[in-house]
Design a protein around this motif. Sequence first.
Motif, PDB file in Angstrom:
ATOM      1  N   THR A  44       0.812  -1.323   0.011  1.00 57.37           N
ATOM      2  CA  THR A  44       0.026   0.070   0.192  1.00 57.37           C
ATOM      3  C   THR A  44       0.937   1.100   0.196  1.00 57.37           C
ATOM      4  O   THR A  44       0.476   2.252  -0.541  1.00 57.37           O
ATOM      5  CB  THR A  44      -0.909   0.070   1.163  1.00 57.37           C
ATOM      6  OG1 THR A  44      -0.297  -0.189   2.608  1.00 57.37           O
ATOM      7  CG2 THR A  44      -2.038  -1.173   1.220  1.00 57.37           C
ATOM      8  N   ASP A  48       0.718   3.992  -2.867  1.00 57.19           N
ATOM      9  CA  ASP A  48       0.577   5.486  -2.262  1.00 57.19           C
ATOM     10  C   ASP A  48       1.519   6.425  -3.159  1.00 57.19           C
ATOM     11  O   ASP A  48       1.395   7.548  -3.713  1.00 57.19           O
ATOM     12  CB  ASP A  48       0.437   5.692  -1.051  1.00 57.19           C
ATOM     13  CG  ASP A  48      -0.048   7.039  -0.609  1.00 57.19           C
ATOM     14  OD1 ASP A  48      -0.640   7.406  -1.292  1.00 57.19           O
ATOM     15  OD2 ASP A  48       0.677   7.349   0.384  1.00 57.19           O
ATOM     16  N   PHE A  53      -3.572   5.557  -5.356  1.00 51.88           N
ATOM     17  CA  PHE A  53      -4.836   5.922  -4.364  1.00 51.88           C
ATOM     18  C   PHE A  53      -5.375   7.392  -4.750  1.00 51.88           C
ATOM     19  O   PHE A  53      -6.618   7.636  -4.435  1.00 51.88           O
ATOM     20  CB  PHE A  53      -4.176   6.016  -3.023  1.00 51.88           C
ATOM     21  CG  PHE A  53      -3.818   4.694  -2.251  1.00 51.88           C
ATOM     22  CD1 PHE A  53      -5.037   3.773  -2.683  1.00 51.88           C
ATOM     23  CD2 PHE A  53      -2.807   4.233  -1.662  1.00 51.88           C
ATOM     24  CE1 PHE A  53      -4.790   2.167  -2.448  1.00 51.88           C
ATOM     25  CE2 PHE A  53      -2.405   2.803  -1.372  1.00 51.88           C
ATOM     26  CZ  PHE A  53      -3.489   1.899  -1.616  1.00 51.88           C
TER      27      PHE A  53
END
Length: 160
Positions: A44, A48, A53
């Motif tokens: 993640t 990002d 995102f």
Amino acid sequence: MAIPITSIKKNELSPEEIKQQKLAELQSLIAEQDQALNKIFEITGELDDAGIFDALQAMIKAKENLAQIAVDQASREPVTNLINHVLKATGVLSSIDPAVTEKLAIGIKKGLDEAELYRENGEKVGVYQFMMALNDPDINRAAKFGLDFLKGMGKELGKE
């Protein structure tokens, strides 16, 4: 002798006790799955850093505009024509006997293989050689098939 049980007391937990129990289960799960969680956090983080995102968030905020664009694009004439062609072709293909399609596909492959063998020989075919080739049963069979195909197609094209 023991006293018979006449009532059963159910031990109900308070909302605070349920919360504490769930937190304890979560702590245990985190401790057991620490490597997997570290990998998830790493992935993640990379997503990002790449701005994925942010793009997803922008797409979610603009969902109505995106839906309208998708509908507009799908309703354009070229797209509707493509859908109609696919539906008609599917209908035609589903009406053909699969054994005939298989035989034709194998014949096309063999024909391409044979043509590839003699493609580079540079020989010019004359009218006499062409007429003599029709005596070959394999060539005659393919020529007859082609003529029958053209006749059937011509009949259908002649209908109003």
